[in-house]
Design a protein around this motif. Structure first.
Motif, PDB file in Angstrom:
ATOM      1  N   HIS A  23      33.991  -7.735  24.489  1.00 51.93           N
ATOM      2  CA  HIS A  23      33.865  -7.100  25.812  1.00 51.93           C
ATOM      3  C   HIS A  23      35.226  -6.861  26.425  1.00 51.93           C
ATOM      4  N   ARG A  24      35.379  -5.720  27.071  1.00 57.73           N
ATOM      5  CA  ARG A  24      36.599  -5.473  27.830  1.00 57.73           C
ATOM      6  C   ARG A  24      36.289  -4.629  29.049  1.00 57.73           C
ATOM      7  N   GLU A  25      37.285  -4.532  29.917  1.00 60.01           N
ATOM      8  CA  GLU A  25      37.135  -3.659  31.076  1.00 60.01           C
ATOM      9  C   GLU A  25      38.314  -2.719  31.169  1.00 60.01           C
ATOM     10  N   PHE A  26      38.019  -1.529  31.635  1.00 65.19           N
ATOM     11  CA  PHE A  26      39.097  -0.596  31.968  1.00 65.19           C
ATOM     12  C   PHE A  26      38.770  -0.045  33.346  1.00 65.19           C
ATOM     13  N   ARG A  27      39.595  -0.385  34.334  1.00 65.03           N
ATOM     14  CA  ARG A  27      39.291  -0.053  35.733  1.00 65.03           C
ATOM     15  C   ARG A  27      37.863  -0.461  36.054  1.00 65.03           C
ATOM     16  N   ASP A  28      36.997   0.502  36.450  1.00 66.19           N
ATOM     17  CA  ASP A  28      35.633   0.117  36.822  1.00 66.19           C
ATOM     18  C   ASP A  28      34.665   0.136  35.637  1.00 66.19           C
ATOM     19  N   LEU A  29      35.168   0.389  34.437  1.00 61.91           N
ATOM     20  CA  LEU A  29      34.281   0.529  33.274  1.00 61.91           C
ATOM     21  C   LEU A  29      34.246  -0.742  32.439  1.00 61.91           C
ATOM     22  N   GLU A  30      33.045  -1.115  32.035  1.00 64.26           N
ATOM     23  CA  GLU A  30      32.926  -2.198  31.059  1.00 64.26           C
ATOM     24  C   GLU A  30      32.585  -1.561  29.728  1.00 64.26           C
ATOM     25  N   TYR A  31      33.160  -2.082  28.669  1.00 57.56           N
ATOM     26  CA  TYR A  31      32.822  -1.532  27.356  1.00 57.56           C
ATOM     27  C   TYR A  31      32.931  -2.600  26.289  1.00 57.56           C
ATOM     28  N   ARG A  32      32.425  -2.260  25.110  1.00 58.96           N
ATOM     29  CA  ARG A  32      32.517  -3.172  23.967  1.00 58.96           C
ATOM     30  C   ARG A  32      33.203  -2.436  22.822  1.00 58.96           C
ATOM     31  N   HIS A  33      33.967  -3.172  22.027  1.00 53.93           N
ATOM     32  CA  HIS A  33      34.634  -2.531  20.890  1.00 53.93           C
ATOM     33  C   HIS A  33      34.661  -3.474  19.707  1.00 53.93           C
ATOM     34  N   LEU A  34      34.799  -2.884  18.521  1.00 56.53           N
ATOM     35  CA  LEU A  34      34.771  -3.662  17.277  1.00 56.53           C
ATOM     36  C   LEU A  34      36.210  -3.784  16.778  1.00 56.53           C
ATOM     37  N   PRO A  35      36.841  -4.946  16.980  1.00 58.93           N
ATOM     38  CA  PRO A  35      38.284  -5.025  16.729  1.00 58.93           C
ATOM     39  C   PRO A  35      38.682  -5.153  15.263  1.00 58.93           C
ATOM     40  N   ASP A  36      37.761  -5.459  14.364  1.00 58.03           N
ATOM     41  CA  ASP A  36      38.184  -5.592  12.962  1.00 58.03           C
ATOM     42  C   ASP A  36      37.186  -4.982  11.995  1.00 58.03           C
ATOM     43  N   TYR A  37      37.421  -5.233  10.717  1.00 57.15           N
ATOM     44  CA  TYR A  37      36.672  -4.553   9.653  1.00 57.15           C
ATOM     45  C   TYR A  37      35.424  -5.282   9.206  1.00 57.15           C
ATOM     46  N   ARG A  38      35.045  -6.325   9.940  1.00 57.36           N
ATOM     47  CA  ARG A  38      34.009  -7.218   9.419  1.00 57.36           C
ATOM     48  C   ARG A  38      32.677  -6.550   9.046  1.00 57.36           C
ATOM     49  N   SER A  39      32.278  -5.512   9.775  1.00 58.79           N
ATOM     50  CA  SER A  39      30.917  -5.031   9.589  1.00 58.79           C
ATOM     51  C   SER A  39      30.860  -3.695   8.848  1.00 58.79           C
ATOM     52  N   SER A  40      29.655  -3.148   8.756  1.00 59.78           N
ATOM     53  CA  SER A  40      29.468  -1.868   8.077  1.00 59.78           C
ATOM     54  C   SER A  40      29.984  -0.718   8.944  1.00 59.78           C
ATOM     55  N   LEU A  41      30.210  -0.977  10.223  1.00 58.34           N
ATOM     56  CA  LEU A  41      30.764   0.067  11.090  1.00 58.34           C
ATOM     57  C   LEU A  41      32.271   0.086  10.949  1.00 58.34           C
ATOM     58  N   ASP A  42      32.861   1.238  11.266  1.00 58.93           N
ATOM     59  CA  ASP A  42      34.314   1.304  11.184  1.00 58.93           C
ATOM     60  C   ASP A  42      34.959   0.499  12.299  1.00 58.93           C
ATOM     61  N   GLY A  44      37.146  -0.347  15.319  1.00 54.48           N
ATOM     62  CA  GLY A  44      37.485   0.490  16.467  1.00 54.48           C
ATOM     63  C   GLY A  44      36.306   1.210  17.090  1.00 54.48           C
ATOM     64  N   THR A  45      35.088   0.947  16.581  1.00 54.40           N
ATOM     65  CA  THR A  45      33.896   1.552  17.189  1.00 54.40           C
ATOM     66  C   THR A  45      33.765   1.066  18.637  1.00 54.40           C
ATOM     67  N   VAL A  46      33.392   2.000  19.550  1.00 52.77           N
ATOM     68  CA  VAL A  46      33.315   1.663  20.970  1.00 52.77           C
ATOM     69  C   VAL A  46      31.926   1.978  21.515  1.00 52.77           C
ATOM     70  N   LEU A  47      31.429   1.089  22.356  1.00 49.42           N
ATOM     71  CA  LEU A  47      30.187   1.331  23.094  1.00 49.42           C
ATOM     72  C   LEU A  47      30.555   1.331  24.570  1.00 49.42           C
ATOM     73  N   ILE A  48      30.330   2.464  25.238  1.00 50.86           N
ATOM     74  CA  ILE A  48      30.789   2.549  26.618  1.00 50.86           C
ATOM     75  C   ILE A  48      29.813   3.373  27.449  1.00 50.86           C
ATOM     76  N   GLU A  49      29.162   2.735  28.419  1.00 48.59           N
ATOM     77  CA  GLU A  49      28.239   3.413  29.343  1.00 48.59           C
ATOM     78  C   GLU A  49      27.232   4.297  28.613  1.00 48.59           C
ATOM     79  N   GLY A 105      39.929   0.186  19.169  1.00 48.52           N
ATOM     80  CA  GLY A 105      38.911   0.602  20.120  1.00 48.52           C
ATOM     81  C   GLY A 105      39.165   0.180  21.554  1.00 48.52           C
ATOM     82  N   ILE A 106      40.409  -0.134  21.854  1.00 50.00           N
ATOM     83  CA  ILE A 106      40.762  -0.531  23.215  1.00 50.00           C
ATOM     84  C   ILE A 106      41.255   0.695  23.987  1.00 50.00           C
ATOM     85  N   VAL A 107      40.797   0.844  25.222  1.00 51.66           N
ATOM     86  CA  VAL A 107      41.297   1.934  26.063  1.00 51.66           C
ATOM     87  C   VAL A 107      42.712   1.577  26.475  1.00 51.66           C
TER      88      VAL A 107
END
Ligand code: ATP
Ligand code: MG
Length: 371
Positions: A23-42, A44-49, A105-107
């Motif tokens: 979980h992270r925040e950028f100004r008023d936005l909350e988002y989630r990002h995948l910081p490493d290679y652990r999963s089947s997703l690439d 840096g994948t981001v989930l935001i609003e 995946g960090i803003v």
């Protein structure tokens, strides 16, 4: 659309993948990002609003061009320069806000400001294509992450290397990407032509020689539909990385160092270097390892706290955001210079790295090692 549908996975799969997100925040936005290679997703994948920004794929590498290129590509391939900066994905998300994401995946507030300032066509591009993401390299000496110099870049530059579907990450064919970049006036990475694999094997040694002589990083080869990538780096880049890492010898993973030495070995074999050239390579490699380390040990001996130095140039509030952002990521910063120039703020700071400082201090004090 729900996240799992955008990501193309089932709901239960998505729920198990969520563990890897931060979980992270950028100004008023909350988002989630995948910081490493652990999963089947690439990474840096981001989930935001409610929006997904697909991560950027890891680019495989060959150590021997003459074998690796024909083995990897069935048909024609484009050869582009690999620029040495940092990866950025730009996307319009969370009610049409244009944000720039770094590799994990960090803003980044600095990069978000810079892409808008550098790319006049960005608003029009996302008005017309909100479903796309623009991928490119930010490079040049004045950035907070890397510090490779380019003769034609005083401060900072952007070069596009991909346009992808924002959520799925599916790339557009290279020709289509080039059309869009021309249309919206986005600079692109230097392009070195389209080759069959056999032609590429013939042409690449000279191209790499030239890039190497100019201290440039290397090439990325791409199938024309942009679905397959392969990279290769110059000796200059391998040795540069080693010099950088041995500047802070205890802060880089040993695998990072080992891999670069191995690349040098296979390149010397592929280039069929004679005895004198081998010795020259060995000499240069040794210098890139030992000389930066000696400087660092001396600096610590002299009482200095060492780390990675960066200079950034931006409006004052953007600099404040950037420094807070980096400190929020757990980095310890020391500001060495903070001045005004042409209405902007220019700050030189050092990311102080604990491991190198502590270990060198301890070894200089005579700490015994059992290894
Ligand atoms: P990762 O693959 O996770 O980014 P890495 O440090 O191993 O990690 P690099 O060895 O730098 O990555 O190679 C991949 C990166 O090269 C891409 O992420 C991209 O930022 C950069 N790059 C520079 N020029 C190009 C180009 N022409 N095409 C594609 N990528 C490029
Ligand atoms: Mg890179």
């Amino acid at each position: 659309m729900e996240y799992h549908r955008q990501l193309g996975v089932s709901r239960p799969q998505f729920e198990s993948l969520l563990d890897g997100f931060e979980h992270r925040e950028f100004r008023d936005l909350e988002y989630r990002h995948l910081p490493d290679y652990r999963s089947s997703l690439d990474r840096g994948t981001v989930l935001i609003e409610g929006d997904v920004v697909a991560g950027f794929p890891k680019i495989p590498r060959t150590l021997i061009l003459a074998e690796g290129v024909p083995r990897y590509f069935d048909g024609e391939l484009a050869v582009e320069e690999k620029l040495n900066g940092y990866n950025v994905r730009v996307a319009s998300v969370a009610d049409d806000r244009i944000l720039a994401f770094t590799r994990s995946g960090i803003v980044c507030p600095f990069t978000t400001h810079k892409v808008k300032a550098m790319l006049d066509g960005l608003d029009a591009f996302f008005d017309d294509h909100p479903e796309l993401q623009l991928c490119g390299e930010i490079y040049g000496p004045e950035n907070p992450y890397t510090d490779h110099e380019y003769p034609d870049v005083d401060s900072l530059a952007f070069a596009a290397f991909d346009v992808r579907d924002r959520a799925s990450g599916d790339p557009l064919p290279i020709a289509k990407r080039k059309d869009l970049c021309r249309q919206y006036d986005f600079p692109e990475v230097p392009f070195h032509g389209v080759f069959t694999p056999e032609e590429a094997v013939d042409a690449l040694p000279d191209l790499l020689d030239e890039l190497d002589a100019e201290g440039r990083e290397g090439i990325v080869m791409k199938a024309l539909d942009d679905t397959q990538y392969l990279k290769y780096t110059t000796s200059a880049a391998n040795q540069d990385d080693l010099a950088h890492a041995f500047d802070l010898p205890f802060d880089y993973g040993q695998a990072f160092l080992f891999r670069r030495i191995i690349r040098e070995g296979f390149q010397a074999i592929e280039w069929e270097e004679d005895e004198a050239t081998r010795r020259e390579r060995a000499h240069d490699l040794g210098e890139s390892i030992l000389l930066p380390m000696l400087d660092t040990i001396e600096d610590v001996q002299g009482g200095e706290t060492v780390g990675e130095e960066h200079t950034v140039r931006a409006p004052s509030d953007v600099i404040d955001d950037l420094l807070a952002h980096l400190e929020g990521m757990g980095l310890h910063l020391r500001i060495d210079e903070d001045r005004e120039a042409d209405g902007e703020r220019v700050v030189t700071f050092v990311k102080e790295t604990r491991a190198t400082n502590d270990k060198i201090d301890a070894y200089l004090d005579g700490q015994i090692v059992r290894e």
